[in-house]
Motif scaffolding. Sequence first.
Motif, PDB file in Angstrom:
ATOM      1  N   ASP A 104       0.812  -1.220   0.000  1.00  0.00           N
ATOM      2  CA  ASP A 104       0.000   0.000   0.000  1.00  0.00           C
ATOM      3  C   ASP A 104       0.844   1.268   0.000  1.00  0.00           C
ATOM      4  N   PHE A 105       2.165   1.126  -0.191  1.00  0.00           N
ATOM      5  CA  PHE A 105       3.038   2.298  -0.244  1.00  0.00           C
ATOM      6  C   PHE A 105       3.128   2.787  -1.683  1.00  0.00           C
ATOM      7  N   ALA A 106       2.542   3.937  -1.960  1.00  0.00           N
ATOM      8  CA  ALA A 106       2.498   4.476  -3.327  1.00  0.00           C
ATOM      9  C   ALA A 106       3.896   4.888  -3.783  1.00  0.00           C
ATOM     10  N   GLY A 107       4.236   4.505  -5.010  1.00  0.00           N
ATOM     11  CA  GLY A 107       5.510   4.900  -5.601  1.00  0.00           C
ATOM     12  C   GLY A 107       6.687   4.046  -5.191  1.00  0.00           C
ATOM     13  N   ARG A 108       6.421   2.906  -4.567  1.00  0.00           N
ATOM     14  CA  ARG A 108       7.544   2.089  -4.089  1.00  0.00           C
ATOM     15  C   ARG A 108       8.371   1.517  -5.225  1.00  0.00           C
ATOM     16  N   ASN A 109       7.745   1.217  -6.356  1.00  0.00           N
ATOM     17  CA  ASN A 109       8.499   0.682  -7.488  1.00  0.00           C
ATOM     18  C   ASN A 109       9.439   1.723  -8.073  1.00  0.00           C
ATOM     19  N   ALA A 110       8.973   2.955  -8.172  1.00  0.00           N
ATOM     20  CA  ALA A 110       9.824   4.024  -8.692  1.00  0.00           C
ATOM     21  C   ALA A 110      10.990   4.297  -7.760  1.00  0.00           C
ATOM     22  N   ILE A 111      10.706   4.323  -6.458  1.00  0.00           N
ATOM     23  CA  ILE A 111      11.782   4.552  -5.486  1.00  0.00           C
ATOM     24  C   ILE A 111      12.785   3.406  -5.524  1.00  0.00           C
ATOM     25  N   SER A 112      12.293   2.179  -5.631  1.00  0.00           N
ATOM     26  CA  SER A 112      13.197   1.026  -5.718  1.00  0.00           C
ATOM     27  C   SER A 112      14.080   1.114  -6.955  1.00  0.00           C
ATOM     28  N   ALA A 113      13.498   1.541  -8.076  1.00  0.00           N
ATOM     29  CA  ALA A 113      14.276   1.674  -9.307  1.00  0.00           C
ATOM     30  C   ALA A 113      15.368   2.723  -9.161  1.00  0.00           C
ATOM     31  N   LEU A 114      15.047   3.842  -8.515  1.00  0.00           N
ATOM     32  CA  LEU A 114      16.054   4.887  -8.293  1.00  0.00           C
ATOM     33  C   LEU A 114      17.175   4.380  -7.390  1.00  0.00           C
ATOM     34  N   MET A 115      16.820   3.608  -6.386  1.00  0.00           N
ATOM     35  CA  MET A 115      17.842   3.079  -5.494  1.00  0.00           C
ATOM     36  C   MET A 115      18.729   2.078  -6.211  1.00  0.00           C
ATOM     37  N   VAL A 116      18.132   1.219  -7.017  1.00  0.00           N
ATOM     38  CA  VAL A 116      18.926   0.237  -7.772  1.00  0.00           C
ATOM     39  C   VAL A 116      19.840   0.947  -8.763  1.00  0.00           C
ATOM     40  N   PHE A 117      19.382   2.055  -9.320  1.00  0.00           N
ATOM     41  CA  PHE A 117      20.196   2.826 -10.260  1.00  0.00           C
ATOM     42  C   PHE A 117      21.533   3.236  -9.629  1.00  0.00           C
ATOM     43  N   THR A 118      21.503   3.563  -8.324  1.00  0.00           N
ATOM     44  CA  THR A 118      22.738   3.987  -7.654  1.00  0.00           C
ATOM     45  C   THR A 118      23.722   2.838  -7.475  1.00  0.00           C
ATOM     46  N   MET A 119      23.265   1.589  -7.621  1.00  0.00           N
ATOM     47  CA  MET A 119      24.181   0.457  -7.522  1.00  0.00           C
ATOM     48  C   MET A 119      25.092   0.365  -8.735  1.00  0.00           C
ATOM     49  N   PHE A 120      24.649   0.906  -9.860  1.00  0.00           N
ATOM     50  CA  PHE A 120      25.414   0.807 -11.111  1.00  0.00           C
ATOM     51  C   PHE A 120      26.129   2.109 -11.467  1.00  0.00           C
ATOM     52  N   PHE A 121      25.615   3.219 -10.999  1.00  0.00           N
ATOM     53  CA  PHE A 121      26.195   4.516 -11.341  1.00  0.00           C
ATOM     54  C   PHE A 121      26.351   5.346 -10.071  1.00  0.00           C
ATOM     55  N   SER A 122      27.539   5.909  -9.904  1.00  0.00           N
ATOM     56  CA  SER A 122      27.809   6.752  -8.740  1.00  0.00           C
ATOM     57  C   SER A 122      28.693   7.911  -9.166  1.00  0.00           C
ATOM     58  N   GLY A 123      28.830   8.879  -8.289  1.00  0.00           N
ATOM     59  CA  GLY A 123      29.628  10.058  -8.606  1.00  0.00           C
ATOM     60  C   GLY A 123      31.104   9.776  -8.707  1.00  0.00           C
ATOM     61  N   GLY A 124      31.586   8.787  -7.982  1.00  0.00           N
ATOM     62  CA  GLY A 124      33.004   8.469  -7.995  1.00  0.00           C
ATOM     63  C   GLY A 124      33.710   8.974  -6.746  1.00  0.00           C
ATOM     64  N   MET A 125      34.989   8.685  -6.674  1.00  0.00           N
ATOM     65  CA  MET A 125      35.759   8.981  -5.482  1.00  0.00           C
ATOM     66  C   MET A 125      35.943  10.484  -5.249  1.00  0.00           C
ATOM     67  N   VAL A 126      36.323  11.223  -6.302  1.00  0.00           N
ATOM     68  CA  VAL A 126      36.614  12.648  -6.140  1.00  0.00           C
ATOM     69  C   VAL A 126      35.372  13.438  -5.734  1.00  0.00           C
ATOM     70  N   PRO A 127      34.212  13.288  -6.419  1.00  0.00           N
ATOM     71  CA  PRO A 127      33.010  14.002  -5.957  1.00  0.00           C
ATOM     72  C   PRO A 127      32.613  13.616  -4.536  1.00  0.00           C
ATOM     73  N   THR A 128      32.782  12.352  -4.184  1.00  0.00           N
ATOM     74  CA  THR A 128      32.453  11.931  -2.823  1.00  0.00           C
ATOM     75  C   THR A 128      33.364  12.616  -1.814  1.00  0.00           C
ATOM     76  N   TYR A 129      34.649  12.701  -2.126  1.00  0.00           N
ATOM     77  CA  TYR A 129      35.583  13.374  -1.226  1.00  0.00           C
ATOM     78  C   TYR A 129      35.224  14.850  -1.084  1.00  0.00           C
ATOM     79  N   LEU A 130      34.911  15.507  -2.189  1.00  0.00           N
ATOM     80  CA  LEU A 130      34.551  16.921  -2.134  1.00  0.00           C
ATOM     81  C   LEU A 130      33.274  17.142  -1.333  1.00  0.00           C
ATOM     82  N   LEU A 131      32.323  16.221  -1.465  1.00  0.00           N
ATOM     83  CA  LEU A 131      31.085  16.336  -0.690  1.00  0.00           C
ATOM     84  C   LEU A 131      31.371  16.199   0.795  1.00  0.00           C
ATOM     85  N   VAL A 132      32.168  15.210   1.167  1.00  0.00           N
ATOM     86  CA  VAL A 132      32.518  15.024   2.575  1.00  0.00           C
ATOM     87  C   VAL A 132      33.254  16.260   3.103  1.00  0.00           C
ATOM     88  N   LYS A 133      34.126  16.821   2.286  1.00  0.00           N
ATOM     89  CA  LYS A 133      34.863  18.020   2.694  1.00  0.00           C
ATOM     90  C   LYS A 133      33.933  19.201   2.887  1.00  0.00           C
TER      91      LYS A 133
END
Length: 295
Positions: A104-133
Amino acid sequence: MNTIQSPREKAFDWAVYALLTIVSLIVLYPLVFVLVASFSSPEAVMRGEVWLWPKDITWMGYTKIFQNNEILTGYLNTIVYTVVGTSINLILSVAAAYPLSRKDFAGRNAISALMVFTMFFSGGMVPTYLLVKNLGMLNTMWALVIPGAVSVYNIIIMRTFFQSSIPGEMQEAASIDGCSNLGILWKIVLPLSMPIIAVMILFYSVGHWNSYFSGLMYLTDRDKYPLQLFLREILIQGQMQEMLGVGDDSHARNVMEGEAIKYAVVIVANLPVLMLYPFLQRYFVKGVMIGSVKG
């Protein structure tokens, strides 16, 4: 009811047992060797005289470890990072997996798809370091526990467990009786989810305990280093002088003590994980296999 096995089936069973025994010995021998070598004379280890039993038992490696303040500080830091990080991981994983498991949670499939997308594509090490900084987390504990606070893979495993193992009728009955969604999660879902929670604790805690790359990138103060960074220095970089003390002038003696410390620190570093696993092992197979077999 016992069934009578044919000679071919018995031969097959024995072959399986023999193969599993050989594989188990191959897997366990390196750990046994390191344990035995940590108690053996470094000279005997370097001469190749140590195989299955310690020779000329010595506590030199362990004595040097517990006399070193950096090792003890790293041990304490790793315990803190593991406990805090695993707690955050578990809370966020449950908070994400439970809504996604509800039909009964509306939009769960779309949210799941967005989360799975992050398993294959990410910003990389340098953007992650800059974000943490930019978030001001450099050289703090939060740089080690926040960037990896959520594992999509583990959320999917937990969501599948909730869907396949928690009866929807039970949740509906609790809702009819006036129980809120948070109450259903706390009073019904979590008490019935101990297998998957145990698996998640094991996955996350082992990941935090063995992590060194995040500390290598984000930490600059040695008093905040996790144990694995000191282990890395000992095993890879060969920085043994600080471990050996100021009174050891003989190069040969330094080498011998360095060998003893290497094996001892490996045992000390892995001891908590080895102690944790037997308590969670009975839940491990059931929890990790959820969703793999249908029908």
